[in-house]
Design a protein around this motif. Sequence first.
Motif, PDB file in Angstrom:
ATOM      1  N   ASN A 102       0.861  -1.193   0.000  1.00 12.86           N
ATOM      2  CA  ASN A 102       0.000   0.000   0.000  1.00 12.86           C
ATOM      3  C   ASN A 102       0.894   1.238   0.000  1.00 12.86           C
ATOM      4  OD1 ASN A 102      -1.339   2.292   1.599  1.00 12.86           O
ATOM      5  ND2 ASN A 102      -3.093   1.023   1.066  1.00 12.86           N
ATOM      6  N   HIS A 103       0.677   2.109  -0.979  1.00 12.71           N
ATOM      7  CA  HIS A 103       1.534   3.283  -1.171  1.00 12.71           C
ATOM      8  C   HIS A 103       1.540   4.210   0.053  1.00 12.71           C
ATOM      9  CE1 HIS A 103       3.184   6.679  -3.597  1.00 12.71           C
ATOM     10  NE2 HIS A 103       2.342   7.418  -2.903  1.00 12.71           N
ATOM     11  N   CYS A 104       0.382   4.433   0.666  1.00 12.56           N
ATOM     12  CA  CYS A 104       0.290   5.326   1.833  1.00 12.56           C
ATOM     13  C   CYS A 104       1.028   4.731   3.030  1.00 12.56           C
ATOM     14  CB  CYS A 104      -1.174   5.569   2.220  1.00 12.56           C
ATOM     15  SG  CYS A 104      -2.209   6.068   0.845  1.00 12.56           S
ATOM     16  N   ALA A 106       3.461   2.733   2.869  1.00 13.17           N
ATOM     17  CA  ALA A 106       4.895   2.810   2.579  1.00 13.17           C
ATOM     18  C   ALA A 106       5.458   4.190   2.944  1.00 13.17           C
ATOM     19  CB  ALA A 106       5.154   2.504   1.103  1.00 13.17           C
ATOM     20  N   HIS A 107       4.679   5.271   2.662  1.00 14.27           N
ATOM     21  CA  HIS A 107       5.115   6.610   3.095  1.00 14.27           C
ATOM     22  C   HIS A 107       5.323   6.617   4.618  1.00 14.27           C
ATOM     23  CE1 HIS A 107       4.943   9.446  -0.304  1.00 14.27           C
ATOM     24  NE2 HIS A 107       3.816   8.917  -0.724  1.00 14.27           N
ATOM     25  N   VAL A 108       4.397   5.988   5.343  1.00 13.35           N
ATOM     26  CA  VAL A 108       4.483   5.946   6.809  1.00 13.35           C
ATOM     27  C   VAL A 108       5.672   5.103   7.266  1.00 13.35           C
ATOM     28  CG1 VAL A 108       3.294   5.214   8.915  1.00 13.35           C
ATOM     29  CG2 VAL A 108       1.974   6.270   7.047  1.00 13.35           C
ATOM     30  N   LEU A 123       1.563  12.500  10.445  1.00 12.72           N
ATOM     31  CA  LEU A 123       0.878  13.395   9.508  1.00 12.72           C
ATOM     32  C   LEU A 123       1.408  13.051   8.125  1.00 12.72           C
ATOM     33  CD1 LEU A 123      -0.905  15.730   8.552  1.00 12.72           C
ATOM     34  CD2 LEU A 123       0.925  17.308   9.206  1.00 12.72           C
ATOM     35  N   TYR A 124       0.523  12.500   7.302  1.00 15.33           N
ATOM     36  CA  TYR A 124       0.875  12.105   5.933  1.00 15.33           C
ATOM     37  C   TYR A 124       0.189  13.097   4.996  1.00 15.33           C
ATOM     38  CZ  TYR A 124      -0.082   9.290   1.663  1.00 15.33           C
ATOM     39  OH  TYR A 124      -0.246   8.852   0.377  1.00 15.33           O
ATOM     40  N   ALA A 125       0.978  14.001   4.443  1.00 17.49           N
ATOM     41  CA  ALA A 125       0.436  15.064   3.583  1.00 17.49           C
ATOM     42  C   ALA A 125       1.104  14.965   2.221  1.00 17.49           C
ATOM     43  CB  ALA A 125       0.694  16.428   4.203  1.00 17.49           C
ATOM     44  N   SER A 126       0.303  14.628   1.204  1.00 20.60           N
ATOM     45  CA  SER A 126       0.885  14.472  -0.131  1.00 20.60           C
ATOM     46  C   SER A 126      -0.062  15.043  -1.163  1.00 20.60           C
ATOM     47  CB  SER A 126       1.180  12.998  -0.376  1.00 20.60           C
ATOM     48  OG  SER A 126      -0.030  12.282  -0.312  1.00 20.60           O
ATOM     49  N   GLY A 127       0.116  14.608  -2.424  1.00 20.56           N
ATOM     50  CA  GLY A 127      -0.713  15.141  -3.494  1.00 20.56           C
ATOM     51  C   GLY A 127      -2.178  14.777  -3.303  1.00 20.56           C
ATOM     52  N   GLY A 279       8.714  12.625  -0.944  1.00 23.24           N
ATOM     53  CA  GLY A 279       7.908  12.427  -2.146  1.00 23.24           C
ATOM     54  C   GLY A 279       7.983  10.959  -2.557  1.00 23.24           C
ATOM     55  N   ASP A 280       7.170  10.578  -3.534  1.00 21.08           N
ATOM     56  CA  ASP A 280       7.123   9.187  -3.978  1.00 21.08           C
ATOM     57  C   ASP A 280       8.513   8.690  -4.353  1.00 21.08           C
ATOM     58  OD1 ASP A 280       4.467   9.475  -3.639  1.00 21.08           O
ATOM     59  OD2 ASP A 280       3.941   9.435  -5.769  1.00 21.08           O
ATOM     60  N   ASN A 281       8.872   7.517  -3.858  1.00 15.14           N
ATOM     61  CA  ASN A 281      10.194   6.954  -4.125  1.00 15.14           C
ATOM     62  C   ASN A 281      10.166   5.437  -3.990  1.00 15.14           C
ATOM     63  OD1 ASN A 281      11.373   6.143  -1.245  1.00 15.14           O
ATOM     64  ND2 ASN A 281      10.155   8.001  -1.006  1.00 15.14           N
TER      65      ASN A 281
HETATM   66 FE   FE2 Z   1       2.763   9.515  -2.537  1.00 13.64          FE
END
Ligand code: FE2
Length: 325
Positions: A102-104, A106-108, A123-127, A279-281
């Motif tokens: 899950n992309h979100c 993964a950010h976490v 706090l997950y703040a993206s596009g 950012g996405d990586n």
């Molecule tokens: Fe993202």
Amino acid sequence: KRVLGIEGTAWNFSAAVFADDLVCLHSAPYVPPSGGIHPREAAQHHASVASDVIRKALNEAGGRIDAVAFSIGPGLGPSLRIAATAARTLSLKLGVPLIGVNHCVAHVEIGRWYTKFADPIVLYASGANTQVLGFLNGKYRIFGETLDIGLGNALDKFARSHDLPHPGGPIIEDLAKTGSYIPLPYTVKGMDLAFSGLMSAAKEATMRGASMEDVCFSFQETAFAMCVEVTERALAHTGKDEVILVGGVGANARLQEMLGIMCAERGAKFMAPPRTYMGDNGAMIAYTGKIMLEAGSTIPVSDSVVDPGFRSDQVDVTWRQDAGS
Ligand code: FE2
Ligand code: ATP
């Protein structure tokens, strides 16, 4: 274990290998010639760079790969399918397990890896997303989130309406440096947020003659204060005492500063990972894939259908236990 991670949900096609640490990371961002990100054009971009980006990552990593992880959602359908096809092909060719990340989440997870915080509010703040999350009973629970558009999209749309190039977030951050405050609508409902009214009001303010600098400053102050309020309330309700900031908008120095001030006032710890991981990586997919592999969360190719609407709170977090248990 060494895991190849492939990210391609939206604007960036990126591949990385993660072992005990990040081994390598290669990215090919899609920059729209004009306007915002067109899903089909982003997918065409991803298809044209995929083999090159993945080959570079595998060459630099050398040696054996134990699994292939990819972003299975959320994201733009056509883009998701390019990354998924590449991941399935590699998994079958190398004879190694496939992991749908899950992309979100993964950010976490990359934020948790970098900060080493034990049990943070995130706090997950993206596009496309703006969520305040925390881990509880096997899932990332969403305590509050945007009810309309993500904060990054709100910034990008405002910038685009003034013919500024995509992505608008960093340009607005720059313009805001010399602005002063004018009132704009502040929308927090319970633990949830909304940004589209703020975005329209910002557009109207410039049409009425307010300077871009003042509107950019006020847009940021208002939107970031909303995020900080919900994050603070999540800390208060849960009794947690750590905050991390992740997602593309997390690169913003003013947002980091405001969260830092709130945390200092409450005696909570605050940390944000460096830009590379915001950012996405591919690194965040490779790392999350690695901890999922170690927990046995692999999927057969037949179950690897992408899900453009996959939510962070739908994921069974098999690789973590509650703090204290
Ligand atoms: Fe993202
Ligand atoms: P999502 O995780 O919701 O799918 P995304 O995949 O579109 O989002 P991210 O790379 O996580 O992409 O975030 C991109 C967003 O971050 C864009 O909207 C961009 O304007 C914003 N952004 C990048 N740098 C900054 C900055 N310095 N200040 C504010 N916003 C920024």
